[in-house]
Design an enzyme around this catalytic site. Structure first.
Site, short mmCIF file in Angstrom:
data_model
loop_
_atom_site.label_atom_id
_atom_site.label_comp_id
_atom_site.label_asym_id
_atom_site.label_seq_id
_atom_site.Cartn_x
_atom_site.Cartn_y
_atom_site.Cartn_z
N HIS A 223 37.54 38.47 36.19
CA HIS A 223 38.28 37.18 36.21
C HIS A 223 38.48 36.79 37.67
O HIS A 223 39.34 37.31 38.36
CB HIS A 223 39.64 37.34 35.52
CG HIS A 223 40.43 36.06 35.44
ND1 HIS A 223 41.19 35.73 34.35
CD2 HIS A 223 40.60 35.04 36.32
CE1 HIS A 223 41.79 34.57 34.55
NE2 HIS A 223 41.45 34.13 35.75
N HIS B 73 38.33 33.35 40.58
CA HIS B 73 38.18 31.93 40.95
C HIS B 73 37.54 31.84 42.33
O HIS B 73 38.08 32.38 43.30
CB HIS B 73 39.55 31.24 40.99
CG HIS B 73 40.26 31.26 39.67
ND1 HIS B 73 40.09 30.27 38.73
CD2 HIS B 73 41.10 32.17 39.13
CE1 HIS B 73 40.83 30.56 37.65
NE2 HIS B 73 41.44 31.72 37.87
N LEU B 74 36.41 31.14 42.39
CA LEU B 74 35.71 30.98 43.67
C LEU B 74 35.78 29.54 44.18
O LEU B 74 35.41 29.29 45.33
CB LEU B 74 34.26 31.42 43.55
CG LEU B 74 34.04 32.94 43.39
CD1 LEU B 74 32.55 33.24 43.15
CD2 LEU B 74 34.54 33.71 44.60
N LYS C 101 35.42 29.82 28.41
CA LYS C 101 36.84 29.98 28.72
C LYS C 101 37.67 28.90 28.03
O LYS C 101 37.36 27.71 28.15
CB LYS C 101 37.02 29.88 30.25
CG LYS C 101 38.47 30.00 30.73
CD LYS C 101 39.03 31.40 30.52
CE LYS C 101 40.50 31.47 30.91
NZ LYS C 101 40.71 31.96 32.25
N HIS D 100 43.08 31.85 28.42
CA HIS D 100 44.37 31.79 29.12
C HIS D 100 45.42 31.71 28.02
O HIS D 100 45.52 30.69 27.33
CB HIS D 100 44.45 30.58 30.05
CG HIS D 100 45.76 30.50 30.76
ND1 HIS D 100 45.91 30.79 32.10
CD2 HIS D 100 47.01 30.22 30.31
CE1 HIS D 100 47.19 30.67 32.43
NE2 HIS D 100 47.88 30.32 31.36
N HIS E 261 44.42 38.06 32.05
CA HIS E 261 45.67 38.28 32.81
C HIS E 261 46.89 38.50 31.90
O HIS E 261 47.79 37.69 31.88
CB HIS E 261 45.92 37.18 33.83
CG HIS E 261 45.76 35.75 33.39
ND1 HIS E 261 46.15 35.28 32.17
CD2 HIS E 261 45.25 34.68 34.05
CE1 HIS E 261 45.90 33.99 32.09
NE2 HIS E 261 45.33 33.60 33.22
N ASP F 36 41.94 37.76 38.90
CA ASP F 36 42.48 36.40 38.89
C ASP F 36 42.75 35.92 40.31
O ASP F 36 43.65 35.10 40.52
CB ASP F 36 43.73 36.30 38.00
CG ASP F 36 44.16 34.87 37.75
OD1 ASP F 36 43.33 33.95 37.87
OD2 ASP F 36 45.36 34.67 37.43
N HIS G 49 44.34 28.94 46.93
CA HIS G 49 44.79 27.57 47.14
C HIS G 49 45.04 27.42 48.64
O HIS G 49 45.44 28.39 49.29
CB HIS G 49 46.12 27.31 46.40
CG HIS G 49 45.99 27.30 44.91
ND1 HIS G 49 45.69 26.17 44.19
CD2 HIS G 49 46.12 28.29 44.00
CE1 HIS G 49 45.64 26.45 42.90
NE2 HIS G 49 45.90 27.74 42.75
N ALA H 92 49.92 27.23 41.45
CA ALA H 92 49.92 28.55 40.81
C ALA H 92 48.66 29.31 41.16
O ALA H 92 47.55 28.80 40.93
CB ALA H 92 50.04 28.40 39.30
C1 NCD Z 1 44.58 29.98 38.38
C2 NCD Z 1 43.96 28.99 39.37
O1 NCD Z 1 44.56 28.73 40.43
O2 NCD Z 1 42.87 28.50 39.10
N1 NCD Z 1 45.97 30.12 38.69
C3 NCD Z 1 46.81 31.10 38.28
O3 NCD Z 1 48.00 30.98 38.55
N2 NCD Z 1 46.39 32.17 37.64
C4 NCD Z 1 44.33 29.53 36.98
C5 NCD Z 1 44.55 30.61 35.93
O4 NCD Z 1 43.89 31.65 35.96
O5 NCD Z 1 45.39 30.41 35.06
ZN ZN Z 2 42.55 32.73 36.60
ZN ZN Z 3 44.75 31.63 33.51
#
Ligand code: NCD
Ligand code: ZN
Ligand code: ZN
Length: 338
Positions: free
Chosen positions: A13, A15-16, A94, A131, A169, A241, A245, A257
């Site tokens: 899991h 995010h790139l 997803k 999610h 998560h 995860d 940001h 988040a």
């Molecule tokens: C993730 C994101 O920033 O893309 N943020 C998070 O708080 N986990 C999105 C996600 O995985 O729910």
């Molecule tokens: Zn995530």
């Molecule tokens: Zn998520």
């Protein structure tokens, strides 16, 4: 134990993002062999063509083995999903409940609206990652995962018993229990949910870099997650995860988040397993259970972790004019990765 060699881990899991952010963070997952890359871009990665193009941008940015996902929308075409999976372009789909988290506005409002896609995925063996939070404004944010299990996931599982599920998560003891009660369902566990609880985020000052969704829960849930991760049970595996940001979006009146953990993730997991006296089970969690869940072989190569001096970490990485602040657990980390 001062040194440990394990099969190379994967991140199930991750995010790139895209553009400058992608180019800055892709190399930071260097410890990981493969990674399931989340599709919540703006606009999201919805079609087979979107996934092919995003994959090329990721490889060009320096992460060689991404496993792609499609973002399930109420307009998703079942045939496109099945052919993207059959062609080997995607590993999973997803599901974001609309409004649940960062960039989830295009997500699912009603399971009925995606019923045909879920049925096609079930028949074709396409895994679904979730999610797991309800989004009703009246439901307390600390209860949203537990309510999702009862209101959405239990009926979904009953309607589609052969659909391969990964609950992403997990953050509560209820989710850990639910996964244990449903053989074949997988669950990822993040760095921050093992290292911290809501006191770390809220007591003695509000720390935005601990804010992610699902939100950190109370200490007894953290303990349940630590027990599950270090148990060796095949249902639980590594998914950071890591969610970068820009620093200005985290240190803001309304904080985004997500925790950016990629550069230190493996050192953090090793720290937790050492504290739980379970370093002998780190390989199962980090390198074996995830591939087994997805029907893939483990990585052929290995990494060696050595216990040494405290890691010297940059507080931020530059993203071409902006910056991303690295998650700081608030204590030193001692595991070096080779
Ligand atoms: C993730 C994101 O920033 O893309 N943020 C998070 O708080 N986990 C999105 C996600 O995985 O729910
Ligand atoms: Zn995530
Ligand atoms: Zn998520």
């Amino acid at each position: 134990m001062e040194s440990l060699t394990i099969r190379r881990p994967d991140d199930w899991h991750l995010h790139l993002r895209d553009g400058d952010m992608l180019r800055a963070v892709a190399p930071e997952s260097r410890d990981m062999g493969r990674a399931i890359v989340m599709p919540n871009l703006v606009p999201p990665v919805v079609t087979h063509d979107d996934a092919r193009a995003y994959r090329e941008r990721i490889v060009a940015a320096g992460f060689a083995r991404p496993l792609m996902t499609l973002y399930l929308t109420e307009g998703t075409n079942p045939d496109d999903v099945v052919s993207a999976h059959a062609a080997g372009t995607i590993t999973a789909v997803k599901l974001y409940p609309a409004g649940a988290t960062t960039n989830s506005a295009s997500g699912v409002r009603s399971i009925e609206a995606v019923r045909a896609v879920l049925a096609a995925m079930e028949a074709a063996g396409v895994p679904l990652c979730l999610h797991g939070e309800v989004t009703d404004r009246e439901i307390d944010i600390f209860d949203r995962e537990a309510r999702f299990l009862d209101d959405v996931l239990t009926p979904l599982r009953a309607a589609h018993p052969e659909l391969k599920l990964t609950l992403e998560h997990v953050t509560t003891s209820e989710a850990v229990d639910w996964v244990r009660a449903h053989p074949g369902v997988g669950a990822t566990i993040t760095v921050q949910h093992l290292l911290a609880n809501r006191n770390d985020m809220l007591a003695g000052g509000l720390r935005p870099h601990f804010y992610c969704l699902p939100i950190l829960k109370r200490g007894r849930h953290q303990e349940a997650l630590r027990a599950a991760a270090t148990s060796g049970e095949s249902a639980f595996f590594l998914g950071t995860d890591s969610a970068p940001h820009p620093t200005h979006a985290k240190e803001a009146t309304c904080c985004a988040a997500g925790c950016f953990t990629a550069p230190i993730a493996l050192a953090c997991y090793a720290h937790v397993f050492e504290e739980e006296d379970a370093l002998d089970r780190l390989e199962s969690f980090a390198s074996l259970n995830g591939p087994a869940h997805y029907g893939l072989p483990p990585n052929a190569d290995t990494v060696t972790l050595t216990r040494g001096a405290a890691l010297d970490l940059p507080p931020r990485i530059d993203t071409h004019g902006q910056s991303v602040t690295l998650f700081d657990p608030g204590h030193p980390l001692h595991w070096h990765i080779h």
